[in-house]
Design a protein around this motif. Structure first.
Motif, PDB file in Angstrom:
ATOM      1  N   MET A   1       0.684  -1.065  -0.105  1.00 42.88           N
ATOM      2  CA  MET A   1      -0.309   0.043   0.016  1.00 42.88           C
ATOM      3  C   MET A   1       0.938   1.341  -0.128  1.00 42.88           C
ATOM      4  SD  MET A   1      -3.457   1.041   2.274  1.00 42.88           S
ATOM      5  CE  MET A   1      -3.104  -0.151   3.718  1.00 42.88           C
ATOM      6  N   HIS A   2       0.504   1.994  -0.657  1.00 43.94           N
ATOM      7  CA  HIS A   2       1.235   3.442  -0.788  1.00 43.94           C
ATOM      8  C   HIS A   2       1.477   4.184   0.760  1.00 43.94           C
ATOM      9  CE1 HIS A   2       2.310   7.537  -2.218  1.00 43.94           C
ATOM     10  NE2 HIS A   2       2.592   6.947  -3.289  1.00 43.94           N
ATOM     11  N   VAL A   3       2.483   4.788   0.930  1.00 37.84           N
ATOM     12  CA  VAL A   3       2.601   5.511   2.224  1.00 37.84           C
ATOM     13  C   VAL A   3       1.573   6.305   2.420  1.00 37.84           C
ATOM     14  CG1 VAL A   3       4.097   7.574   1.155  1.00 37.84           C
ATOM     15  CG2 VAL A   3       4.431   6.531   3.480  1.00 37.84           C
ATOM     16  N   ILE A   4       1.021   7.125   1.437  1.00 38.28           N
ATOM     17  CA  ILE A   4       0.065   8.291   1.639  1.00 38.28           C
ATOM     18  C   ILE A   4      -1.283   7.409   2.121  1.00 38.28           C
ATOM     19  CG2 ILE A   4      -1.586  10.143   0.457  1.00 38.28           C
ATOM     20  CD1 ILE A   4       1.029  11.149   1.113  1.00 38.28           C
ATOM     21  N   ALA A   5      -1.587   6.224   1.714  1.00 38.09           N
ATOM     22  CA  ALA A   5      -2.608   5.585   2.122  1.00 38.09           C
ATOM     23  C   ALA A   5      -2.358   5.236   3.532  1.00 38.09           C
ATOM     24  CB  ALA A   5      -2.751   4.155   1.293  1.00 38.09           C
ATOM     25  N   TRP A   6      -1.298   4.794   3.992  1.00 35.71           N
ATOM     26  CA  TRP A   6      -0.909   4.559   5.492  1.00 35.71           C
ATOM     27  C   TRP A   6      -1.015   5.835   6.351  1.00 35.71           C
ATOM     28  CZ3 TRP A   6      -1.537   0.084   7.419  1.00 35.71           C
ATOM     29  CH2 TRP A   6      -1.210  -1.193   6.661  1.00 35.71           C
ATOM     30  N   ILE A   7      -0.886   6.687   5.644  1.00 38.11           N
ATOM     31  CA  ILE A   7      -0.951   8.174   6.526  1.00 38.11           C
ATOM     32  C   ILE A   7      -2.690   8.526   6.657  1.00 38.11           C
ATOM     33  CG2 ILE A   7      -0.473  10.619   6.473  1.00 38.11           C
ATOM     34  CD1 ILE A   7       2.208  10.055   5.018  1.00 38.11           C
ATOM     35  N   ILE A   8      -3.152   8.225   5.783  1.00 38.52           N
ATOM     36  CA  ILE A   8      -4.783   8.343   5.649  1.00 38.52           C
ATOM     37  C   ILE A   8      -5.227   7.515   6.972  1.00 38.52           C
ATOM     38  CG2 ILE A   8      -6.841   7.961   4.642  1.00 38.52           C
ATOM     39  CD1 ILE A   8      -5.447   8.736   1.977  1.00 38.52           C
ATOM     40  N   VAL A   9      -4.848   6.423   6.952  1.00 35.73           N
ATOM     41  CA  VAL A   9      -5.321   5.277   7.942  1.00 35.73           C
ATOM     42  C   VAL A   9      -4.886   6.066   9.335  1.00 35.73           C
ATOM     43  CG1 VAL A   9      -4.995   3.110   8.969  1.00 35.73           C
ATOM     44  CG2 VAL A   9      -5.280   3.319   6.540  1.00 35.73           C
ATOM     45  N   ALA A  10      -3.478   6.368   9.567  1.00 31.91           N
ATOM     46  CA  ALA A  10      -2.933   7.056  10.795  1.00 31.91           C
ATOM     47  C   ALA A  10      -3.877   8.408  11.364  1.00 31.91           C
ATOM     48  CB  ALA A  10      -1.707   7.358  10.597  1.00 31.91           C
ATOM     49  N   CYS A  11      -4.323   9.122   9.950  1.00 30.48           N
ATOM     50  CA  CYS A  11      -4.963  10.283  10.615  1.00 30.48           C
ATOM     51  C   CYS A  11      -6.283   9.950  10.734  1.00 30.48           C
ATOM     52  CB  CYS A  11      -5.052  11.227   9.177  1.00 30.48           C
ATOM     53  SG  CYS A  11      -3.317  12.233   8.899  1.00 30.48           S
ATOM     54  N   GLU A  12      -6.850   9.073  10.060  1.00 32.21           N
ATOM     55  CA  GLU A  12      -8.280   8.634  10.449  1.00 32.21           C
ATOM     56  C   GLU A  12      -8.276   8.109  11.918  1.00 32.21           C
ATOM     57  OE1 GLU A  12     -12.515   7.967  10.056  1.00 32.21           O
ATOM     58  OE2 GLU A  12     -11.207   9.274   9.337  1.00 32.21           O
ATOM     59  N   ILE A  13      -7.287   7.459  12.605  1.00 26.65           N
ATOM     60  CA  ILE A  13      -7.148   6.780  14.006  1.00 26.65           C
ATOM     61  C   ILE A  13      -6.981   8.063  14.664  1.00 26.65           C
ATOM     62  CG2 ILE A  13      -5.719   5.424  15.525  1.00 26.65           C
ATOM     63  CD1 ILE A  13      -5.376   3.457  12.934  1.00 26.65           C
ATOM     64  N   GLY A  14      -6.039   8.780  14.392  1.00 23.48           N
ATOM     65  CA  GLY A  14      -5.743  10.116  15.121  1.00 23.48           C
ATOM     66  C   GLY A  14      -7.168  11.018  15.205  1.00 23.48           C
ATOM     67  N   PHE A  15      -7.872  11.248  14.230  1.00 25.28           N
ATOM     68  CA  PHE A  15      -9.169  11.968  14.175  1.00 25.28           C
ATOM     69  C   PHE A  15      -9.976  11.365  15.304  1.00 25.28           C
ATOM     70  CE2 PHE A  15     -13.640  12.137  13.025  1.00 25.28           C
ATOM     71  CZ  PHE A  15     -13.757  13.670  12.765  1.00 25.28           C
ATOM     72  N   TRP A  16     -10.261  10.111  15.461  1.00 20.75           N
ATOM     73  CA  TRP A  16     -11.120   9.441  16.620  1.00 20.75           C
ATOM     74  C   TRP A  16     -10.500   9.594  18.022  1.00 20.75           C
ATOM     75  CZ3 TRP A  16     -15.847   9.611  15.792  1.00 20.75           C
ATOM     76  CH2 TRP A  16     -16.549   9.555  14.542  1.00 20.75           C
ATOM     77  N   ILE A  17      -9.261   9.479  17.817  1.00 18.69           N
ATOM     78  CA  ILE A  17      -8.492   9.518  18.983  1.00 18.69           C
ATOM     79  C   ILE A  17      -8.723  10.842  19.978  1.00 18.69           C
ATOM     80  CG2 ILE A  17      -6.296   9.705  20.303  1.00 18.69           C
ATOM     81  CD1 ILE A  17      -5.348   7.341  18.596  1.00 18.69           C
ATOM     82  N   PHE A  18      -8.748  11.922  18.885  1.00 17.84           N
ATOM     83  CA  PHE A  18      -8.824  13.128  19.231  1.00 17.84           C
ATOM     84  C   PHE A  18     -10.302  13.634  19.834  1.00 17.84           C
ATOM     85  CE2 PHE A  18      -4.688  14.837  17.195  1.00 17.84           C
ATOM     86  CZ  PHE A  18      -4.196  15.264  18.722  1.00 17.84           C
ATOM     87  N   ILE A  19     -11.211  12.886  19.362  1.00 18.00           N
ATOM     88  CA  ILE A  19     -12.736  13.226  19.313  1.00 18.00           C
ATOM     89  C   ILE A  19     -13.008  12.338  20.629  1.00 18.00           C
ATOM     90  CG2 ILE A  19     -15.011  12.199  18.803  1.00 18.00           C
ATOM     91  CD1 ILE A  19     -14.183  14.494  16.971  1.00 18.00           C
ATOM     92  N   ILE A  20     -12.439  11.136  20.877  1.00 20.91           N
ATOM     93  CA  ILE A  20     -13.016  10.313  22.121  1.00 20.91           C
ATOM     94  C   ILE A  20     -12.198  11.070  23.283  1.00 20.91           C
ATOM     95  CG2 ILE A  20     -12.503   8.170  23.406  1.00 20.91           C
ATOM     96  CD1 ILE A  20     -12.873   7.004  20.519  1.00 20.91           C
TER      97      ILE A  20
END
Length: 176
Positions: A1-20
């Motif tokens: 998988m492309h590095v940007i795709a992994w960064i998208i996954v990390a950002c999505e996880i980070g998004f929900w971590i900040f929300i919670i």
């Protein structure tokens, strides 16, 4: 998988971590300002994604669909951020803290209006995200390399039209 795709996954996880973390800090630890700060970090996560994507494009990376997602994420965070946090707030208060009124289920014209409001927010997100995609296309300049970005813009446009059409149907046949 492309590095940007992994960064998208990390950002999505980070998004929900900040929300919670924001909700827990705000309501369980009773630190209103700290909780609000954590909730306000959610668009920053998407901005980081856009910056990393821009750097990748600047360095001459092959443009993929992952590159076209960054502007979409940022636009959606900007436009839907406040309403998403309000939605999470209501549910956290009721289902976790057992306080406040139960979130109401919308029906009839109320649901139709709410759905149309969401569709109009989607149009605004499309305008913002589309502008960012167009900036990327303009910056890259080579039509052979920007086909994926154009394709994303077109597919997203169709999705927005479908979203609006669905919202219109709720005015014709209100949800019971």
């Amino acid at each position: 998988m492309h590095v940007i795709a992994w960064i998208i996954v990390a950002c999505e996880i980070g998004f929900w971590i900040f929300i919670i973390a924001g909700l827990i800090t705000r309501y369980m630890l009773n630190k209103e300002k700290a909780g609000l700060f954590l909730l306000a970090m959610t668009p920053i996560v998407d901005l980081v994604l856009l910056v990393v994507t821009s750097i990748d494009v600047y360095r001459g990376a092959e443009i993929t669909g992952a590159h076209s997602i960054a502007p979409i994420y940022l636009a959606i965070s900007i436009v839907y951020g406040k309403s998403m946090i309000r939605w999470a707030d209501e549910r956290f208060l009721y289902y976790v803290k057992r306080e406040g009124p139960k979130p109401k289920r919308r029906i009839g014209m109320d649901y139709a209006k709410h759905s149309m409001k969401g569709s109009l927010q989607h149009v605004l997100a499309y305008i913002i995200g589309g502008a960012l995609l167009l900036l990327m296309i303009f910056y890259i300049g080579k039509s052979s390399e920007t086909e994926v970005l154009w394709g994303t813009l077109q597919v997203w446009g169709i999705v927005v039209l479908i979203d609006i059409a669905i919202s219109v149907t709720y005015f014709i046949s209100p949800r019971k």
